[in-house]
Write an enzyme that holds these catalytic residues in place. Structure first.
Site, PDB file in Angstrom:
ATOM      1  N   LYS A 227      -1.876   9.484   6.710  1.00 51.89           N
ATOM      2  CA  LYS A 227      -1.382   8.223   5.841  1.00 51.89           C
ATOM      3  C   LYS A 227      -1.641   8.678   4.182  1.00 51.89           C
ATOM      4  O   LYS A 227      -2.958   8.946   4.158  1.00 51.89           O
ATOM      5  CB  LYS A 227      -2.287   7.054   6.467  1.00 51.89           C
ATOM      6  CG  LYS A 227      -1.997   5.904   5.606  1.00 51.89           C
ATOM      7  CD  LYS A 227      -2.593   4.553   6.216  1.00 51.89           C
ATOM      8  CE  LYS A 227      -2.195   3.217   5.671  1.00 51.89           C
ATOM      9  NZ  LYS A 227      -2.656   2.119   6.484  1.00 51.89           N
ATOM     10  N   ASP A 322      -7.882  -6.532   9.783  1.00 48.15           N
ATOM     11  CA  ASP A 322      -6.377  -6.531   9.543  1.00 48.15           C
ATOM     12  C   ASP A 322      -6.030  -6.420  11.152  1.00 48.15           C
ATOM     13  O   ASP A 322      -5.009  -5.682  11.352  1.00 48.15           O
ATOM     14  CB  ASP A 322      -5.921  -5.464   8.689  1.00 48.15           C
ATOM     15  CG  ASP A 322      -4.468  -5.649   8.511  1.00 48.15           C
ATOM     16  OD1 ASP A 322      -3.959  -6.919   8.252  1.00 48.15           O
ATOM     17  OD2 ASP A 322      -3.632  -4.739   7.905  1.00 48.15           O
TER      18      ASP A 322
END
Length: 459
Positions: A227, A322
């Protein structure tokens, strides 16, 4: 019109020869242009002849490309390729002879691409004096693409041999990333070669990458997920230190239902996280594929791993903040894993401007997350309840509204016909806007959904 057709073919061939477009993608895009009638079939032969005459394409590859393009998508069983809605080419099942033929084609194509990259690199290296070049960006790109193409093929072969089956690697994506230097083909820390883009969000892009160290060690699984965070995280020292601390927390969460975080590092302007590469699909894609509500029993079975992993993290004082369908991954082996742990939690700390980053998804976030208040495990309970509601009904409890907007409008989640009164009461308690009135733990939420009768009569 002819010139436009030629230029379109040339653009695709240039992308192919630079390693940015796979062979199967090249065939699909050339074929689609002809099928739509936007280019004349004869123009392809002319352009391929031009590239062959200049030595950029070998003579034997030209008729092979023309043959593959002319077969068309209706001959998938013969050409071993097919098209989906996004015009992404994937392999169809092959017999032994077809697999050997495809492997031979792949080897030939690899040779062509690698040779083209080497020649392009040499031309750039010797074309201008170093003093005349502003920087070596182009040289870096072509050499990275060369390394990426070579290691990609080696890694795919290694994984194929280790699994005893066909490679599951997907074709390359666009070389550009949001706000940073890294792209498909880039080499990070002289170790990780970004192979293809597989996802992304507000904080960065995710790539499948070849770990050169794993290859050298003979590891049968040389691919990892990288990422690459947006450039601001690498440049802001406070943000970088905060993200690193949270990534280290996530790294310590060794659990079968949480994606394994291997490392957090920086290469120039690019901060990045190294994680295990998952095979399967995220829950949001599964919901889109089904297109209908899922019964409670099946919903709980699909989310069992997510509940377990989230409870494990909460016991170690790590919040997610999240939770949403795209962060719940349904692995090919049947395991469910939570992804993006730690980073989402870090994004709600005071060092970040949450509104600017939009680092959570409003329709799944508890009011205290949106309002930047103190968070507890109950914040993740709210998000999990939103996911459960969406799986049972086909939509989040308040549509596209945030929990804060829904609270101000006095909204309540609509009753679901698939749930009895006790089950609906449990879901409402998990969706309470006031965290003091909300179910406090994912263990209690799960227990009440699975055994609502006993809990109801005991209240």
């Amino acid at each position: 019109m002819v010139a436009d057709a030629h230029d379109g073919h040339r653009d695709k061939l240039e992308a192919f020869l630079s390693g940015r477009l796979s062979y199967v993608q090249l065939i699909s895009e050339l074929r689609n242009g002809i099928v739509r009638g936007s280019v004349a079939p004869g123009s392809l032969g002319e352009v391929l002849g031009e590239y062959s005459a200049s030595g950029r394409l070998p003579h034997d590859l030209v008729p092979l490309i023309i043959q593959e393009v002319q077969r068309g998508p209706g001959h998938a069983s013969e050409s071993d390729v097919e098209e989906d809605d996004e015009a992404t080419v994937r392999r169809a099942p092959e017999d032994g002879q077809g697999a050997r033929r495809r492997s031979a084609i792949d080897d030939r194509v690899d040779d062509v691409v690698l040779q083209a990259l080497v020649e392009e690199y040499k031309a750039l290296k010797g074309g201008d004096a170093p003093a005349q070049r502003q920087d070596d960006t182009d040289l870096d790109h072509f050499m990275s693409a060369f390394v990426g193409a070579r290691l990609r093929r080696t890694a795919e072969r290694t994984e194929t041999e280790a699994s005893g089956g066909a490679s599951t690697a997907a074709p390359s994506a666009s070389p550009q990333t949001k706000g940073g230097r890294a792209r498909v083909g880039s080499l990070l820390k002289e170790r990780f070669v970004l192979d293809r883009e597989i996802g992304g969000g507000a904080m960065g892009r995710v790539y499948a990458a070849v770990d050169r160290r794993r290859l050298e060690a003979g590891d049968g699984r040389p691919y990892v997920a990288i990422k690459v965070l947006d450039r601001q995280f690498g440049q802001d020292s406070r943000a970088f230190r905060t993200l690193e601390a949270e990534a280290r927390k996530a790294q310590a969460l060794a659990h079968p239902n949480i994606v394994h975080v291997y490392d957090f590092d920086r290469d120039g302007p690019d901060a990045f996280i190294v994680m295990e590469l998952l095979r399967g699909r995220p829950l949001d894609e599964e919901l889109d594929r089904r297109g209908r509500p899922i019964p409670l029993e099946e919903t709980l079975a699909m989310l069992a791993g997510a509940f377990t992993g989230l409870g494990f993290a909460h016991e170690r004082d790590v919040l997610h903040c999240d939770i949403k369908p795209s962060n719940i991954f349904l692995c090919a082996d049947g395991t469910t894993k939570l992804v993006d742990f730690g980073i989402a939690s870090a994004s709600t700390l005071p060092v970040f401007d949450v509104d600017e980053l939009a680092s959570f998804t409003g329709r799944y976030a508890a009011p205290e997350v949106i309002e930047h208040q103190i968070r507890t495990p109950a914040a993740d309970v709210y998000s999990m309840a939103c996911v459960v509601y969406e799986m049972l009904s086909g939509a989040p409890p308040f549509g596209d509204r945030t929990s804060v907007d829904a609270r101000e409008l006095g909204k309540k989640p609509a009753n679901l016909n698939s749930l009895d009164r006790r089950q609906m009461s449990t879901l409402r308690d998990a969706l309470a806007f006031d965290m003091d009135q909300r179910i406090a733990s994912v263990a209690e939420f799960r227990s009440r959904l699975e055994d609502t009768g006993r809990r109801w009569f005991g209240r």
